[in-house]
Design an enzyme around this catalytic site. Structure first.
Site, short mmCIF file in Angstrom:
data_model
loop_
_atom_site.label_atom_id
_atom_site.label_comp_id
_atom_site.label_asym_id
_atom_site.label_seq_id
_atom_site.Cartn_x
_atom_site.Cartn_y
_atom_site.Cartn_z
N GLU A 153 0.85 -1.13 0.09
CA GLU A 153 -0.04 -0.02 0.03
C GLU A 153 0.85 1.43 0.16
O GLU A 153 0.48 2.28 0.61
CB GLU A 153 -0.95 -0.04 1.02
CG GLU A 153 -1.97 -1.10 1.06
CD GLU A 153 -3.03 -0.99 2.02
OE1 GLU A 153 -4.15 -0.79 1.95
OE2 GLU A 153 -2.69 -1.20 3.30
N HIS A 172 -0.59 4.26 8.72
CA HIS A 172 -1.60 3.60 8.05
C HIS A 172 -1.70 2.16 9.21
O HIS A 172 -0.58 1.54 9.37
CB HIS A 172 -1.32 2.93 6.73
CG HIS A 172 -2.47 2.02 6.34
ND1 HIS A 172 -4.05 2.31 6.42
CD2 HIS A 172 -2.51 0.67 6.19
CE1 HIS A 172 -4.58 1.36 6.16
NE2 HIS A 172 -3.63 0.27 5.61
N HIS A 187 -4.50 -0.70 11.54
CA HIS A 187 -5.93 -1.48 11.56
C HIS A 187 -6.13 -1.64 12.83
O HIS A 187 -6.31 -2.65 13.24
CB HIS A 187 -5.52 -2.86 10.92
CG HIS A 187 -4.94 -2.78 9.39
ND1 HIS A 187 -4.72 -3.96 8.71
CD2 HIS A 187 -4.94 -1.98 8.46
CE1 HIS A 187 -4.22 -3.91 7.62
NE2 HIS A 187 -4.35 -2.34 7.27
N HIS A 198 -11.39 -1.84 7.11
CA HIS A 198 -9.81 -1.84 7.01
C HIS A 198 -9.08 -1.40 7.94
O HIS A 198 -8.13 -2.05 8.69
CB HIS A 198 -9.73 -1.16 5.62
CG HIS A 198 -8.27 -1.38 5.03
ND1 HIS A 198 -7.91 -0.88 3.69
CD2 HIS A 198 -6.96 -1.62 5.65
CE1 HIS A 198 -6.69 -0.83 3.49
NE2 HIS A 198 -6.15 -1.40 4.86
#
Length: 248
Positions: free
Chosen positions: A90, A109, A111, A177
């Protein structure tokens, strides 16, 4: 490329990103091997948490896991991706933000399960608390936007969709996500993610107890002081580093 990879090149920044990855994991926002953090280095490159052949997960990130790549994912110095290292799938999530948002230098980023659960339950991230978390309350004012697709943001088109949903806000949720947090520094980006996770957890607790979520009144919001960056970021970050140090 102009330079050869060395752990001493940008050593301080590599170590700072590694510590930030461990903070994410210690806080429960990045369980296992998923999640990454990046930092802008110059106009066309970034340091990013990469995955190597001995991957153990974010909780065990070392400075050697942080590699310098360009905005297309190529090594930005000779040897940067040697030894079996690869940039995140990503990476476009990071690079498109850095291309389009000159106001930010760092991208997280992660989760966080509570953030994913709250969003799937239809609970938006709202300013439901006051002095409990002043930076988090200000961040949530007006709500935190949601990118409604549960995809792996693996190309520029999907990253552009995420950016469109994010607008000029510091955080965007990715449905089913996780979240993406962007800021001027790695520390601020991580602290924003922690605040969003905390608000998500409180929202789940309140609704599970049968309560209703209510935004902080405007009159109370107006009374919340700005405690300044030295407290909101620097002191808070020292606390996070002390937590992981004590855990080890």
């Amino acid at each position: 490329m102009g330079q050869t990879w060395s752990p001493l090149t940008h050593a301080g920044a590599r170590e700072a990103i590694a510590l930030a990855c461990r903070v994410l994991a210690h806080r429960g926002l990045a369980d296992g091997i998923l999640g990454h953090i990046s930092l802008r280095i110059g106009e066309n490159s970034l340091l990013v948490r990469c995955r190597g052949p001995q991957e153990r997960g974010l909780a065990f990130t070392e400075a050697s896991d942080i590699r310098l790549v360009d905005l297309d994912g190529n090594p930005a110095a000779e040897g940067e991706l040697e030894g079996g290292y690869s940039a995140p799938n990503e990476l476009p999530l990071h690079t498109e933000l850095l291309r389009q948002r000159p106001d930010i230098n760092a991208v997280v980023h992660a989760h966080p399960p509570r953030v994913v659960a709250a969003d799937l339950a239809g609970l938006g991230i709202r300013p439901i608390v006051g002095a409990f978390d002043i930076p988090g309350t200000r961040l949530a004012a007006g709500g935190v936007p949601v990118y409604p697709r549960g995809v792996l943001v693996r190309n520029r088109q999907l990253a552009a969709e995420m950016l469109h949903a994010m607008g000029d806000r510091p955080v965007v949720l990715l449905r089913g996500h996780g979240l993406t947090s962007a800021a001027g520094s790695v520390e601020q980006a991580v602290l924003q993610a922690i605040s969003v996770d905390t608000l998500a957890g409180l929202s789940l607790q309140v609704t599970s107890a049968g309560g209703a979520l209510k935004d902080l009144p405007d009159s109370d919001m107006a009374e919340l002081p700005d405690l300044g960056g030295s407290f909101n970021t620097q002191t808070a970050w020292r606390h996070e580093l002390a937590r992981i140090s004590a855990a080890w």
